[in-house]
Each structure stands twice: as C-alpha cells, then as structure tokens.
Design an enzyme around this catalytic site. Structure first.
Site, PDB file in Angstrom:
ATOM      1  CB  SER A   1      -0.952   0.013   1.203  1.00 17.46           C
ATOM      2  OG  SER A   1      -2.085  -0.780   0.930  1.00 17.46           O
TER       3      SER A   1
ATOM      4  CE  LYS B   1      -4.586   2.054  -0.754  1.00 14.76           C
ATOM      5  NZ  LYS B   1      -3.988   0.785  -0.309  1.00 14.76           N
TER       6      LYS B   1
ATOM      7  CB  SER C   1      -4.552   1.857   3.759  1.00 16.17           C
ATOM      8  OG  SER C   1      -3.756   1.366   2.710  1.00 16.17           O
TER       9      SER C   1
ATOM     10  CE  LYS D   1      -1.773   3.862   2.847  1.00 19.31           C
ATOM     11  NZ  LYS D   1      -1.506   2.806   3.859  1.00 19.31           N
TER      12      LYS D   1
END
Length: 387
Positions: free
Chosen positions: A62, A65, A122, A228
């Site tokens: 993730s 992102k 997320s 993140k």
C-alpha cells in the site's frame, strides 16, 4: 536553443567550516538489521543519510498509494479537482478487497473525504474511485502513475494498480519510494491527512465509520506526520514515514520487516539517527518568487519564476555553511502558452565548485497565447516608442 539569464547572488551567512559529507561515512552504521531494504533522506535536499539495499526491486504494497495521493494533490493544485467535489463510486471501485472504507456502488464522497479514506485507512476502494475520477479508468490512471515515475527519473518502479494489491510486475525500491514521498511532501496540505491519527467518515449517519491511521508512529513518535504503511504476505511490513523537527524534515523507508513492531522500531532508529546527527538550514519555501521570465507572444508579457519546492542546505550538527552562492538560471524568453507549474529555469546553491542543491524554477501563473489584437497593440506601442 534557449538562452539563459543567470543571476549570481552571495547569500550572507555567519557560518563556517562546511565540508560535504559522503554516504561512505555511514557504512558502519546499522539501523535496519531486520529489513530487506531501507533508506533515509533529508527532504529538502534529497541527501541520502543511510541506505540498505536501496535500489532492490520489491513489492511496495500500500505504499503504492503515495503515488496515488501525489496525482490527487497535483490535480487539485492544477485546478482539475476541488476539495468539495463529490466523487461517485463505481461498482468496480466498490468491489476492491483488502483495506477499504466500504464504499457502496453509487455512493458519493467529496475529494476531502476520499483522501482521508486513503491517507488514514488505506482505502483501496477510495483509491480506485479517485483514480477513475482523475483519469477516467484505473488503467489510464496507472499510465499516469508510471509516466510520473518516469518524469521523476525512477528507473526501478513500475505500477500495475493504484492500491498496491498484489500484481505481477508491480514493484518499486526504497530509494524510489523516498523520491515519490519527497515529491508528495511539496504539498503542505497532505500532512493534514497523513498525519491524522483518527477521524470519522459518514458522520451524523447510521453508517458512521471510524478511521484509525495504520501508521502508529503518527501517535507515538513526536513529529511524525506521514506517509504510508504497506503490508501483503509477499511484501511483509513496509512503511514510508516522514517526521519534522525544528527546520528539518526527513523521510525514512523500510521494506520487508517481519512484524509491525520491527518495522516501527527500524523507522524509529533512522529518525533518531537523523535528528541526532544532522541539521537543515532553510533557504527558500515553496512558491517563492525569485525572478521574472519573459513570455513571447503571451497574454502576459512576463511571469514570476517561483521555487518548485522548499530549498535548504544540510550539514552535520556542529558544522555550518559560509559563502553559499545562489545561482538563478532563467529562460530568457519562453513561448506562449505557459501554464502554472511549467519549468522556466533552475536555482542552484553552491559553495565553491560544489553544488549543494539544484531545483527547478516554475511559472507562478498562466500566460495564454496573446490575441491578434493584443499583439497589434504591442507592435503599435513599440512603433510609437521607436518613432
């Protein structure tokens, strides 16, 4: 060939004894023993302070992102998207598995709400909904992601989706992820999202949804306000973190830690190391006008050349800088149309023959092609002056 107008201005500091430091000094330092790959950089200069297998291609999970959020922030900055615009969720976006904010097909949320869902929780569904809004489809958005990676000079990054869900040939590196985060952090507003520990969506409804940041360091390490986390069975525990203390912002990336605890501990080691050993000397904030650029046949005859990012000089603690020189190279004349954000020159900070920092200067506004009437009036004005 474009001609350049160069201005050289000495920046007055009461500093001395600056000596450029090399990464070789840090080879004996082991901060991330239980990680596949890691890197630590100072945000303004991009200087690497620590690295372990920083160019190894690995699944980013993730952390993908970060690029998704970068394209969202660019769309807002360019006026192609607004914070309060309502984004409709397609059936495909609503079908995303993994981390999600449980969007239903046809449900609408504002850009602000969608970004909170991405940055804090997320949300894969929110990521795809925003991708479809910006580019028309997930596939077209992925093309934009890879084009941006190429623009940033990232040779070891390839995206297949905006979420980080497992996919063949979806990879990046610690070094490349740090560069993407560096670019994202040009936008001051982003840390209002990535740095928020908890929030709510659908407030005052029966479907009120609690968001809790997957990056626990936001709550437990002073100064951490992004960026993140990531996890898949293949990628293990990953995190791109940023923290600011005094005038210094650093970015730390870890790939492939065996547990969340180890991931956070190794990020903490890098942050502690940076703030204990280094100091940033800020020179310019983002969007500061430093020169003018002439526009040929433009609706505006000249535009301000502004800094594209914060600009600083980095030293080890106890070392200072003296006789730093600012060199501004501006295109003598650019051809209309010029859009806000277009590159129009560079600004370089030097000490002697050593380049300490080099950054783009960009147009501070738009200058469309001038109408024939504007050009006629200008030519008549010039004719009158000559005669």
């Amino acid at each position: 060939m474009k001609k350049l107008v160069t201005a050289i201005i000495a920046i007055a500091f009461t500093f001395s004894a600056f000596s450029p430091f090399a990464l070789a000094e840090e080879k004996g330092v082991q901060l991330t023993e239980n990680a596949k790959s890691a890197i630590l950089i100072e945000r303004d200069t991009g200087q690497v302070l620590y690295e372990k297998n920083g160019h190894e291609k690995l699944p980013p999970a993730s952390m993908t992102k970060i690029m998704t959020m970068l394209l969202i922030m660019e769309a807002i900055d360019e006026g192609k998207l607004t914070w309060d615009e309502k984004i409709r969720t397609s059936e495909y976006a609503a079908s995303m598995g993994g981390s999600q904010i449980f969007l239903e097909a046809g449900e609408e949320m504002t850009t602000d709400e969608m970004l909170r869902g991405i940055a804090i929780a997320s949300g894969n569904d929110a990521s795809v909904a925003m991708a479809e809004r910006i580019a028309g489809s997930e596939e077209a958005f992925v093309e934009k992601m890879n084009a941006k990676a190429k623009e940033l000079g990232l040779e070891n990054t390839l995206f297949q989706n905006p979420t980080g869900l497992p996919a063949k040939n979806h990879y990046s590196t610690a070094s490349d992820m740090a560069v993407i985060a560096k670019e994202l952090l040009k936008f001051d507003d982003i840390t209002k999202y990535t740095g928020q520990y908890e929030d709510y969506l659908r407030e005052n409804t029966e479907k009120k949804f609690w968001l809790v940041n997957t990056n626990k360091l936001v709550k437990f390490y002073p100064g951490v306000d992004g960026v993140k986390t990531g996890f898949t069975a293949e990628a293990k525990y990953c995190l791109t973190a940023t923290a600011k203390k005094d005038n210094m912002r650093v970015i730390a990336v870890v790939y492939g830690a065996p547990t969340p605890k180890e991931r956070n501990a190794q990020i903490t080691n890098m942050l502690d190391y940076a703030f204990s050993h280094y100091k940033t000397h800020p020179m310019f904030e983002r969007n500061v006008a430093v020169a003018k650029v002439k526009v040929s046949k433009g609706s505006k005859k000249e535009l301000e050349a502004v800094t594209s990012e914060p600009i600083s000089v980095l030293t080890k603690k106890g070392e200072t800088v003296d006789d730093v020189v600012k060199v501004i190279n501006v295109d003598e004349k650019v051809q209309a149309p010029v859009k806000k954000g277009d590159k129009v020159g560079t600004i370089v900070l030097k000490k002697g023959n050593k380049v300490l920092s080099e950054s783009d200067l960009v147009a501070g506004g738009d200058s469309l092609e001038a109408s024939w009437w504007q050009l006629f009036k200008r030519s008549m004005g010039h004719f009158t002056k000559v005669n």
